[in-house]
Structure formats: structure tokens, C-alpha cells
Design a protein around this motif. Structure first.
Motif, PDB file in Angstrom:
ATOM      1  N   LEU A  65       9.783  32.343  29.002  1.00 42.21           N
ATOM      2  CA  LEU A  65      10.687  31.530  29.817  1.00 42.21           C
ATOM      3  C   LEU A  65      11.512  32.417  30.737  1.00 42.21           C
ATOM      4  CD1 LEU A  65      12.098  29.113  27.068  1.00 42.21           C
ATOM      5  CD2 LEU A  65       9.841  29.154  28.145  1.00 42.21           C
ATOM      6  N   GLU A  66      11.700  31.950  31.984  1.00 43.77           N
ATOM      7  CA  GLU A  66      12.597  32.654  32.922  1.00 43.77           C
ATOM      8  C   GLU A  66      13.554  31.638  33.522  1.00 43.77           C
ATOM      9  OE1 GLU A  66      10.525  34.993  35.857  1.00 43.77           O
ATOM     10  OE2 GLU A  66       9.210  35.875  34.336  1.00 43.77           O
ATOM     11  N   LEU A  67      14.851  31.852  33.284  1.00 41.81           N
ATOM     12  CA  LEU A  67      15.856  30.940  33.848  1.00 41.81           C
ATOM     13  C   LEU A  67      15.882  31.073  35.362  1.00 41.81           C
ATOM     14  CD1 LEU A  67      18.913  31.456  31.442  1.00 41.81           C
ATOM     15  CD2 LEU A  67      17.241  29.590  31.412  1.00 41.81           C
ATOM     16  N   TYR A  68      16.018  29.926  36.050  1.00 36.69           N
ATOM     17  CA  TYR A  68      16.205  29.965  37.500  1.00 36.69           C
ATOM     18  C   TYR A  68      17.685  30.098  37.872  1.00 36.69           C
ATOM     19  CZ  TYR A  68      11.393  28.514  38.564  1.00 36.69           C
ATOM     20  OH  TYR A  68      10.034  28.464  38.711  1.00 36.69           O
ATOM     21  N   GLY A  69      18.546  29.389  37.180  1.00 39.47           N
ATOM     22  CA  GLY A  69      19.962  29.390  37.549  1.00 39.47           C
ATOM     23  C   GLY A  69      20.840  29.502  36.325  1.00 39.47           C
ATOM     24  N   THR A  70      22.134  29.391  36.539  1.00 31.64           N
ATOM     25  CA  THR A  70      23.088  29.421  35.447  1.00 31.64           C
ATOM     26  C   THR A  70      23.021  28.084  34.704  1.00 31.64           C
ATOM     27  OG1 THR A  70      24.527  30.833  36.766  1.00 31.64           O
ATOM     28  CG2 THR A  70      25.533  29.710  34.901  1.00 31.64           C
ATOM     29  N   PRO A  71      22.951  28.112  33.375  1.00 34.96           N
ATOM     30  CA  PRO A  71      22.956  26.835  32.651  1.00 34.96           C
ATOM     31  C   PRO A  71      24.201  26.014  32.999  1.00 34.96           C
ATOM     32  CG  PRO A  71      22.267  28.607  31.197  1.00 34.96           C
ATOM     33  CD  PRO A  71      22.751  29.260  32.466  1.00 34.96           C
ATOM     34  N   ARG A  72      24.012  24.688  32.985  1.00 29.27           N
ATOM     35  CA  ARG A  72      25.096  23.749  33.308  1.00 29.27           C
ATOM     36  C   ARG A  72      25.619  23.141  32.014  1.00 29.27           C
ATOM     37  NH1 ARG A  72      21.280  25.376  37.285  1.00 29.27           N
ATOM     38  NH2 ARG A  72      21.429  24.018  39.120  1.00 29.27           N
ATOM     39  N   CYS A  73      26.870  23.455  31.690  1.00 31.43           N
ATOM     40  CA  CYS A  73      27.500  22.977  30.464  1.00 31.43           C
ATOM     41  C   CYS A  73      28.409  21.794  30.777  1.00 31.43           C
ATOM     42  CB  CYS A  73      28.327  24.087  29.819  1.00 31.43           C
ATOM     43  SG  CYS A  73      27.352  25.505  29.264  1.00 31.43           S
ATOM     44  N   ALA A  74      28.314  20.730  29.984  1.00 33.56           N
ATOM     45  CA  ALA A  74      29.171  19.555  30.148  1.00 33.56           C
ATOM     46  C   ALA A  74      29.293  18.875  28.798  1.00 33.56           C
ATOM     47  CB  ALA A  74      28.577  18.587  31.176  1.00 33.56           C
ATOM     48  N   ALA A  75      30.543  18.756  28.317  1.00 32.52           N
ATOM     49  CA  ALA A  75      30.810  18.135  27.010  1.00 32.52           C
ATOM     50  C   ALA A  75      29.944  18.847  25.955  1.00 32.52           C
ATOM     51  CB  ALA A  75      30.587  16.626  27.046  1.00 32.52           C
ATOM     52  N   ASP A  76      29.191  18.102  25.154  1.00 29.08           N
ATOM     53  CA  ASP A  76      28.397  18.738  24.099  1.00 29.08           C
ATOM     54  C   ASP A  76      26.962  19.016  24.534  1.00 29.08           C
ATOM     55  OD1 ASP A  76      28.124  16.007  24.217  1.00 29.08           O
ATOM     56  OD2 ASP A  76      27.984  15.693  22.058  1.00 29.08           O
ATOM     57  N   TYR A  77      26.744  19.022  25.845  1.00 32.17           N
ATOM     58  CA  TYR A  77      25.405  19.257  26.396  1.00 32.17           C
ATOM     59  C   TYR A  77      25.351  20.547  27.207  1.00 32.17           C
ATOM     60  CZ  TYR A  77      23.853  14.479  25.390  1.00 32.17           C
ATOM     61  OH  TYR A  77      23.479  13.313  24.772  1.00 32.17           O
ATOM     62  N   VAL A  78      24.139  21.106  27.292  1.00 32.77           N
ATOM     63  CA  VAL A  78      23.834  22.128  28.290  1.00 32.77           C
ATOM     64  C   VAL A  78      22.454  21.796  28.865  1.00 32.77           C
ATOM     65  CG1 VAL A  78      22.992  23.726  26.497  1.00 32.77           C
ATOM     66  CG2 VAL A  78      23.579  24.596  28.780  1.00 32.77           C
ATOM     67  N   ALA A  79      22.361  21.835  30.204  1.00 41.21           N
ATOM     68  CA  ALA A  79      21.096  21.613  30.912  1.00 41.21           C
ATOM     69  C   ALA A  79      20.746  22.909  31.620  1.00 41.21           C
ATOM     70  CB  ALA A  79      21.238  20.480  31.923  1.00 41.21           C
ATOM     71  N   PHE A  80      19.441  23.207  31.700  1.00 36.88           N
ATOM     72  CA  PHE A  80      19.037  24.451  32.359  1.00 36.88           C
ATOM     73  C   PHE A  80      17.644  24.305  32.942  1.00 36.88           C
ATOM     74  CE2 PHE A  80      16.511  26.174  28.721  1.00 36.88           C
ATOM     75  CZ  PHE A  80      16.994  25.371  27.703  1.00 36.88           C
ATOM     76  N   ASP A  81      17.463  24.951  34.104  1.00 35.91           N
ATOM     77  CA  ASP A  81      16.194  24.907  34.835  1.00 35.91           C
ATOM     78  C   ASP A  81      15.515  26.254  34.709  1.00 35.91           C
ATOM     79  OD1 ASP A  81      18.431  25.790  36.360  1.00 35.91           O
ATOM     80  OD2 ASP A  81      17.309  25.600  38.216  1.00 35.91           O
ATOM     81  N   PHE A  82      14.221  26.232  34.454  1.00 35.38           N
ATOM     82  CA  PHE A  82      13.527  27.470  34.144  1.00 35.38           C
ATOM     83  C   PHE A  82      12.034  27.329  34.391  1.00 35.38           C
ATOM     84  CE2 PHE A  82      11.686  26.208  30.000  1.00 35.38           C
ATOM     85  CZ  PHE A  82      12.418  25.053  29.762  1.00 35.38           C
ATOM     86  N   ALA A  83      11.372  28.491  34.450  1.00 32.90           N
ATOM     87  CA  ALA A  83       9.918  28.560  34.531  1.00 32.90           C
ATOM     88  C   ALA A  83       9.362  28.878  33.156  1.00 32.90           C
ATOM     89  CB  ALA A  83       9.496  29.649  35.515  1.00 32.90           C
TER      90      ALA A  83
END
Lengths: 124, 124
Positions: A65-83
Motif C-alpha cells: 500500500l502507498e498512501l496518496y495523501g494525509t489521512p482525514r480524521c473526523a470524530a471516531d473515523y479516519v478515511a484515507f486514499d491509497f494505491a
């Protein structure tokens, strides 16, 4: 509520475990009753045994896995875009994915959902 | 189940509406009973009136959206990673965001969730 540090540690631990091909390290990131839906709309895996089987299969493709950007944290979630870079039917392949993790107060993942479809796959 | 074309049209319509500053075009993308949670963990807006008020406020900052990658379609969802470029307290600012839309069979958005936090904001 999990902290930002816990959420980022879960994402980085996930990427690092793929880099080492260490399915057990992935399992350790999840709560015992966690669910995994990858991709969204397919059968949900629940609990450590089903999660271990799923990731052992994923890692058998050599997936990294390679992250594209900084993970997005909100409340009890984290979203992240990656290859995801893997061997798919004998071809080097890249799949662009977005995952969401929901974490509990102990920093364990309780829900993972992966968003991707055929149009996100390309030759690597 | 919404089609891939409907899901991509919703994302592109959303980006285009911001480019034109057209809140009504955004509202038209949503089902009458849709919910908007932006960012995740904050109060949920429900229905066209609350959604219109929310996006009118967002557009007052001059916000424009730029997609980073190809939207990820899975089942009745589409997830996409993008930059929001706006004026925030007098400063040009970029916020890196991941949104998920859930669509109904008519191709209308029934649920929007936005993932971002303070660590995703930077000078633009």
C-alpha cells in the motif's frame, strides 16, 4: 473517542503490516468483533478469524500500500486514499482505493469499509 | 442500484456546481430526505432546506473543489478525494477532504459524509 494519534497509528500500522506481509499485525489492529467490507457491497467479514483469512489472502498477491495523501480524521473515523500495488492474474496492477476505519476508545478498528471498483484498476 | 455513470455524474455535478457557485444545482443532486454530515461527527443536516442553507454558506467562502483522483464506486456508494480551495479567516486555504455519497436508484444522493480535520488544512 479515539485520538488523532490513535487514528493515524492505525493507518500507518496497516500500511506497515502490508509492507512486511504480516497478516497477524493487521489482525492486532482490529477489535475482536470488528467488521471488514472490501469492497463495499460484498460479504462482510466479522471477527479475528475471518479478518485473518481475508488479509492472508490479500497478502498472497504481494499487495503493498502507498498512501496518496494525509489521512482525514473526523470524530471516531479516519478515511484515507491509497494505491494497492499487487500481482493480479499475472500482471502488475495498481488499484486506487479509499478506506474508512471506525475506531473504538482503545484505538482498535471496529469497522473497515473499502471503496473501489473496476474503473480504479490499471496496469502497474 | 445506481449505475457507475450516475455515481460519477453526481460527483462531477457537485464539483461543477461549486465552480459556478450554484447552491441550487447542489440541492438538485440530493434526494428530498437526504442527510449531510460535514465533517463526520457534527450535526446532520436533513432535507433540501437545511442542505441549501449549508451549501449557500460554504459557497460564501468562494470554495472551489479539485478532484485528486478517480472517484471510487462500490455498490450504491461513491468515495472521492479532493481539495477544497477557499478563503478562511482572510487567508487562502486548502483543505484535503474525502467525501462519500450514497445514491438511490434514481441517482440522487441520499447520504453525504465528509471526512476531514484540522490537520488537513494548509495555506493555499
Amino acid at each position: 473517542m479515539p485520538t488523532t494519534e490513535q487514528k493515524l497509528a492505525a493507518v500507518n500500522g496497516y500500511v506497515d503490516a502490508f509492507a512486511r506481509g504480516d497478516a497477524e499485525a493487521i489482525v492486532a489492529l482490529f477489535d475482536a468483533n470488528a467488521t471488514v467490507e472490501d469492497p463495499v457491497g460484498t460479504a462482510i467479514r466479522r471477527g479475528h478469524d475471518e479478518i485473518r483469512a481475508f488479509y492472508t489472502g490479500s497478502m498472497a498477491t504481494g499487495a503493498k500500500l502507498e498512501l496518496y495523501g494525509t489521512p482525514r480524521c473526523a470524530a471516531d473515523y479516519v478515511a484515507f486514499d491509497f494505491a494497492v500495488k499487487l500481482e493480479w492474474q499475472g500482471q502488475k496492477t495498481v488499484i486506487d482505493v479509499i478506506d474508512t476505519f471506525r475506531l473504538n476508545d482503545a484505538g482498535k478498528i471496529v469497522e473497515m469499509r473499502a471503496y473501489w471498483g473496476p474503473e480504479n484498476m490499471k496496469a502497474g
